[in-house]
Enzyme design. Structure first.
Site, short mmCIF file in Angstrom:
data_model
loop_
_atom_site.label_atom_id
_atom_site.label_comp_id
_atom_site.label_asym_id
_atom_site.label_seq_id
_atom_site.Cartn_x
_atom_site.Cartn_y
_atom_site.Cartn_z
N GLY A 1 46.96 -36.60 -30.64
CA GLY A 1 47.91 -36.60 -31.75
C GLY A 1 47.40 -35.80 -32.93
N TYR A 2 47.53 -34.50 -32.83
CA TYR A 2 47.06 -33.62 -33.91
C TYR A 2 48.23 -32.96 -34.65
CZ TYR A 2 41.98 -33.42 -33.05
OH TYR A 2 40.64 -33.69 -32.98
N GLU B 1 36.56 -27.91 -27.19
CA GLU B 1 37.80 -27.43 -26.57
C GLU B 1 37.65 -25.96 -26.15
OE1 GLU B 1 42.55 -27.20 -27.69
OE2 GLU B 1 41.12 -27.86 -29.20
#
Lengths: 395, 381
Positions: free
Chosen positions: A126-127, A243
């Site tokens: 949830g960014y 990432e």
């Protein structure tokens, strides 16, 4: 200088290759690159790797990692890609897991890490918010303290595969008065909590891959906050560096180019295989050369990681070039299939079991549309160029 | 030199633009495209009766508006700007083009019914293996008494689900890729031995795979001279190619406009993203791509009546350039929209999908560059 892997590396590669050949589910063969995999499709390979102890090679051994060095990890991910296995989703293993074992309390580690490894807990991220994309730090989802809970209100978007998620890791604003980066906290939210609503976003190729997540007075125990209050940006930055690893997607692109060559060998152009068409052949050649240069750039970066220098902002280069190459492969595949790029297989009416035209043509257009996301997500390529300008070139 | 439109042409454009703006907004288009039928028969009737545009390129003697290729260009550009799914290209440009070229009383009668909106045609020219080689045909038509027997499989026949008639290319003689021995037939869709498998296309239209199994056709199904249809097919596909170039200019103008609107209202880092120079330059490049495409489309439209070689050169110049523009403008529009561009909800994605399909329709960029090279270099040598 040596371009070759050591004999130990080769032996390791053979071991991995044999394991995949013996254990990858037959029913999933050839499906690894698709955008329309089911939850079970994705989880079954995850569970097999988890049982073998190979699902989180980058984690420290004490938390369930493999203890492999950087070269071995690279070989492992190459072999997975080469076999076109269904991807191990990054949200648990590559993203929130490392944040938890790095910043979490012993209780948090004990509570969350096992479910991430086993695949029992499906995680989402949830960014992004409707008003906070490239400018992530401008996020507005609020978390207000109420005793030993936070009350969370706001909206997240582009939440990948949240429709299956048990847990989500969220960036929320806990101090509205502070500077953008300084008032953010990192919360783990049970997606089954009252007040959490997941709504699908259908994308260009017709897939349901991403979602909106609405948070209305969601009560989150304070013990689900990772690291200190208002220090969530530290976790977010740490996670962004993780990432980046493997973001170039070299091995999967190599498979993509092989598939493209197969398509071009099957298609006919003026009575000859398309692959004999000098224009088309030239484009594949250019693509292969660009992919090779990306591969050796990644290997150089890997060598410096192995030497303990860690992936730096130059990984933005891998993201930019890697995503551009992924897109070019799909452009050429769509071009190669000719007329049969047009039929659409999803949705209403008709017989969607038996495709129109050759099998290899069936997802050419939806995949082309879907892959436009690669230059947008994970920090758009414009943002990546800004990072290189500032952090690498010092401009 | 005169690039101005006549009063009639301007009126045609304005009337159609007004109709579409009133009655064909994006929501309506999506509803029609996703309906069971996949098109609106009522809209088609309005095109015939209220607007009269189905007669745009036909002579007044035939019951048309007395226009030609320029009128087709005007109509197609407007249809592109609204992503209209109704089969103007298949029926008026291609069906009308074939019938005009092959001629005869039966053709004139059909043209009259096209203008009236009763006859809808689809063009079955492509085959699964043949790519952009219009002579590479496995479908055969064999003489059978006074008539013909048709066998074969035609690929991705756009608008066939809506059609009353198919125009089919088939081999009546010669080898599989010979220029001679290609003929055209008019086939009623309900005829025995004709079956179709209908499906939606990725850009919101409809198409069919069409199969002929010993379909027997009457003698007068043959359009034009037996075995000599390839030049007709080449001419009509050139006309259709220019028409989708015009459609593309409508599509791309919308992609550009919608992108500029979005960039002006989308704020990141405390300002509109249209303030960022890197995006400004990309939008400038989009603008230039659109303008160059408009220029070459106009050039090719005006050269459709020149010699075959001149016509082909002009059409391939336009299509290769427009194909590149479609790719650049489409991809840039999605990139600048960011995640929103990836959604099915915004119109921009649907314009992008149509632009992408135009890229390879009637020949890819490479196909047209190669044809241009052949005509421009090899012929001169």
């Amino acid at each position: 200088m040596d371009l070759q892997f050591s004999p130990e590396d080769i032996a390791f590669r053979d071991e991995v290759r044999a394991f995949i050949a013996d254990n990858y589910p037959a029913g999933l063969r050839g499906k690894g690159g698709r955008e329309d995999l089911s939850k079970e499709d994705i989880l079954s390979w995850h569970r097999i790797l988890a049982r073998k102890g190979w699902v989180a090679p980058a984690w420290p051994k004490e938390y369930g990692g493999t203890g492999w060095n950087a070269v071995q990890r690279y070989i492992f991910s190459e072999e997975l890609a080469r076999a076109e296995t269904t991807p191990i989703l990054p949200f648990g293993i590559a993203m929130v897991g490392p944040v938890i074992y790095t910043f979490g309390t012993p209780e948090q580690k004990a509570k969350f890490l096992p479910g991430i490894l086993s695949g029992d807990d499906w995680w989402c991220q949830g960014y992004s918010e409707p008003g906070a994309g490239s400018d992530l730090a401008s996020l507005r989802t609020r978390a207000e303290r109420d005793g030993d809970h936070y009350i969370v209100n706001g909206q997240k978007t582009w939440t990948t595969l949240a429709q299956h998620a048990d847990w989500g890791f969220f960036l929320v604003r806990t101090d509205p008065a502070a500077k953008p980066q300084e008032g953010i906290s990192f919360l783990l939210i049970d997606m089954k909590s009252p007040g959490v609503t997941v709504r699908p976003i259908i994308t260009l190729g017709g897939e349901h891959e991403v979602n909106e997540v609405w948070l209305e007075n969601v009560r989150v125990p304070v013990e689900n906050r990772i690291y200190e209050e208002n220090k969530g940006w530290t976790c977010a930055k740490f996670l962004l560096a993780h990432e980046r690893t493997g973001i170039a997607g070299v091995a999967r692109s190599k498979r993509g180019v092989e598939r493209l060559r197969d398509i071009a060998a099957s298609e006919v152009d003026q009575g000859q295989p398309l692959i004999q068409n000098p224009f088309f052949k030239r484009k594949i050649a250019e693509l292969e050369i660009d992919l090779t240069s990306l591969e050796y750039t990644e290997l150089r970066s890997l060598a410096s990681t192995a030497a303990g220098k860690g992936p730096g902002p130059e990984s933005s280069l891998l993201k930019i070039k890697g995503s551009e190459i992924q897109q070019r492969i799909t452009e050429l595949a769509l071009e190669a299939v000719g007329h049969y790029g047009a039929p659409y297989f999803r949705g209403f009416g008709g017989d969607n079991e038996h495709g129109i035209g050759p099998d290899y043509a069936q997802r050419a257009a939806p995949t082309y549309f879907n892959m436009r996301k690669t230059t947008i997500y994970g920090g758009s390529n414009e943002i990546q160029r800004n990072i290189i300008a500032k952090m690498v070139l010092g401009l | 030199m005169d690039f101005s439109y006549t009063e009639t042409q301007t009126m045609l454009r304005d009337t159609l633009a007004r109709y579409l703006s009133d009655r064909y907004d994006h929501e309506t288009r999506m509803k029609v495209s996703r309906s069971d039928a996949g098109w609106s028969a009522a809209t088609w009737k309005a095109f015939a009766d209220e607007l009269g545009i189905l007669g745009a390129p036909f002579t007044e003697a035939q019951g048309g508006l007395g226009g030609g290729a320029l009128e087709n260009m005007i109509v197609m550009e407007e249809l592109g700007s609204r992503l209209v799914v109704e089969p103007y290209l298949s029926t008026v440009v291609i069906g009308g083009g074939v019938l005009r070229a092959t001629g005869g009383a039966a053709a004139d009668d059909l043209i009259g019914r096209i203008i009236g909106g009763e006859v809808v045609t689809a063009f079955a020219y492509a085959e699964p293996h043949g790519r952009y080689d219009w002579a590479d045909l496995k479908t055969t038509a064999k003489k059978d008494g006074a008539g013909w027997v048709l066998n074969g499989h035609k690929a991705v026949v756009r608008d066939a689900p809506h059609a009353t008639h198919l125009i089919v290319s088939a081999r009546t003689g010669g080898g599989q890729r010979d220029r001679d021995g290609v003929s055209l037939f008019l086939v009623e869709k309900g005829a025995r031995g004709v079956s179709t498998r209908d499906y939606p296309t990725v850009d919101g239209g409809r198409a069919s795979e069409v199969y002929f199994e010993n379909a027997s056709l009457p003698a007068d199904a043959l359009l034009g001279a037996e075995g000599a249809a390839l030049p007709v097919i080449e001419r009509v596909i050139d006309e259709a190619t220019v028409a989708i170039c015009a459609e593309a200019t409508g599509v791309m103008r919308q992609l550009h406009l919608q992108t500029m609107d979005y960039a002006k209202q989308r704020k990141q880092f405390g300002r509109a993203i249209s303030d960022f120079q890197v995006l400004q330059h990309r939008m400038v490049d989009m603008f230039m791509e659109v303008e160059q495409s408009v220029s070459l489309t106009l050039m090719a439209t005006l050269k459709l009546e020149e010699s075959d070689a001149e016509r082909m050169k002009a059409v391939s110049a336009a299509k290769s350039r427009v194909g590149k523009a479609c790719r650049f403008v489409g991809q840039s529009a999605i990139q600048i929209h960011g995640g929103m561009g990836m959604t099915d909800e915004l119109a921009v994605g649907h314009y992008f999908k149509r632009a992408t399909m135009i890229e390879n329709q009637f020949g890819s960029i490479d196909h047209h560059l190669a044809r241009y090279e052949r005509l421009s270099f090899d012929a001169a040598a």
